[in-house]
Enzyme design. Structure first.
Site, short mmCIF file in Angstrom:
data_model
loop_
_atom_site.label_atom_id
_atom_site.label_comp_id
_atom_site.label_asym_id
_atom_site.label_seq_id
_atom_site.Cartn_x
_atom_site.Cartn_y
_atom_site.Cartn_z
N ASP A 208 2.50 -14.97 41.80
CA ASP A 208 3.71 -15.74 41.32
C ASP A 208 4.20 -17.32 40.86
O ASP A 208 3.83 -17.92 42.22
CB ASP A 208 4.99 -14.93 42.24
CG ASP A 208 6.08 -15.27 41.46
OD1 ASP A 208 6.70 -14.41 40.82
OD2 ASP A 208 7.37 -16.32 41.91
N ASN A 216 11.74 -24.42 33.26
CA ASN A 216 12.38 -23.51 32.38
C ASN A 216 13.30 -24.20 31.84
O ASN A 216 13.92 -24.64 31.68
CB ASN A 216 12.32 -21.72 32.36
CG ASN A 216 11.49 -20.96 31.77
OD1 ASN A 216 10.34 -21.55 30.70
ND2 ASN A 216 11.13 -19.87 32.00
N ASP A 225 6.46 -21.40 28.61
CA ASP A 225 5.03 -20.74 28.16
C ASP A 225 4.10 -21.33 28.20
O ASP A 225 2.84 -20.92 28.55
CB ASP A 225 5.48 -20.48 26.62
CG ASP A 225 6.45 -19.24 26.58
OD1 ASP A 225 6.88 -18.66 27.46
OD2 ASP A 225 6.72 -19.45 25.35
N GLU A 251 6.99 -14.63 35.38
CA GLU A 251 5.75 -15.81 35.90
C GLU A 251 5.42 -15.21 36.77
O GLU A 251 4.44 -15.39 37.66
CB GLU A 251 5.87 -16.46 36.58
CG GLU A 251 7.48 -16.23 37.42
CD GLU A 251 8.74 -15.61 37.39
OE1 GLU A 251 9.59 -15.94 38.25
OE2 GLU A 251 8.94 -15.30 36.21
#
Length: 348
Positions: A208, A216, A225, A251
């Site tokens: 993770d 973000n 991204d 993620e």
């Protein structure tokens, strides 16, 4: 003609790379009257290309997937196959050579764009006729198209890694094969099998990206991204060619590590974690990952295996992040309680 159509129907009916490989070498073996046909996998490791047999059929026997004495090795160097290496370098459709013992070898690289990751190898005691090569060429075209379709359906659109559905299928196959009685497993031609030690197992790692929501929120989803794409690149360069890497969505990533000891599994996972930590992500800067991993037990359900890896991941994320935690080690130290259900997993 009837035989050719039958093989075409068989090939186009598969939705699995393994069965597609078996189908294509069975077709080529019969239609070319070959003495042996193989599917070769080509992988690049630190800039060097290696060749490894993935499936094989010998005249008078049934097609089967290849087993290897040491799955940690990527195969033979492509330089050991000079005619094939020259063919690929020149982007040609085929190459053939006459061996010292009189056998004729024909190689047919499977071009997808300008890349080759698969090649058919056909061994024959006599030269190949133009008609035979034409028939085989048609089979190769169908094989290439279906490989493309299967590859597209198995991969995540953003990162190019294998997707969640493919993970479910591959984990189920691993558990099924490891749960089979020894006598039920197909044996290599030379009857030599590698017997794994008690410490050598297959592993599942859940990964993770730490604080990804902040990436973000602060930099926007385009940079988010890009971070995921760069993480995918680090996964592919850090793990071995025989390991399988998946994006679960968001993620989260999963890796299946094949035939390796705990010590080496820990070393490879930590190498990946360190590679991410030291990488300079454009605009974002430093990014870290947390990892939880567990050995795969053929007699436990996938939901249990995933749940244990996820519990180890949760421990890593709640104890400072940027850690790789082994589930069994945490349980042995009394830091986790062994689970029999998937109470903590976020996958289901």
């Amino acid at each position: 003609m009837d035989s050719l159509l039958k093989h075409m129907v068989d090939m186009t009916g598969h939705r699995d790379h393994t069965m597609l490989d078996i189908s294509v070498i069975s077709a080529v073996q019969e239609l070319a009257a070959a003495s042996q046909t193989r599917v070769l996998a080509l992988t690049s490791v630190r800039g060097q290309v290696f060749v490894r047999s993935r499936a094989i059929i010998v005249a008078g026997s049934v097609a089967r997937m290849e087993e290897h004495n040491d799955p940690t090795l990527p195969g033979e160097p492509l330089s050991d196959y000079p005619a094939l290496a020259a063919c690929i370098k020149r982007h040609e459709a085929s190459a053939d050579t006459l061996c010292a013992d009189g056998r004729h070898l024909l190689w047919l690289p499977i071009w997808i764009g300008d890349q080759v990751t698969t090649c058919l190898e056909i061994t024959n005691p006599t030269p190949y006729t133009g008609a035979t090569i034409q028939v085989i060429g048609g089979i190769v075209s169908v094989y290439r198209n279906f490989q493309n379709l299967l590859d597209y359906s198995e991969r995540d659109a953003l990162t190019g890694l294998l997707n969640r559905k493919t993970f479910d299928d591959q984990l189920a196959k691993i558990l099924q094969s490891r749960g089979e009685p020894e006598a039920a497993r197909p044996r290599p031609i030379d009857e030599e099998r590698r017997h794994h030690t008690d410490t050598e197992r297959q592993w599942l790692a859940v990964i993770d990206v730490d604080h990804f929501k902040l990436v973000n929120d602060k930099f926007g989803h385009l940079y988010g991204d890009e971070v995921l794409i760069l993480i995918a690149n680090q996964l592919q360069s850090s793990f071995r060619s025989q390991d399988r890497i998946f994006r679960f969505g968001g993620e989260e990533f999963v890796v299946l590590l094949r035939s390796i000891t705990l010590e080496n599994a820990q070393k490879i996972i930590d190498r990946f974690r360190t590679n991410v930590e030291t990488h300079d992500f454009p605009q974002v800067g430093r990014v870290t990952v947390s990892v939880g991993f567990v050995s795969i037990n053929a007699y436990e359900a996938p939901v249990i295996i995933l749940g244990r890896a996820d519990q180890a991941l949760y421990y890593a994320k709640s104890h400072g992040r940027n850690l790789a935690c082994h589930y069994d080690e945490l349980v042995a130290k009394g830091l986790l309680t062994t689970i029999t259900s998937n109470d903590t997993a976020e996958f289901f």
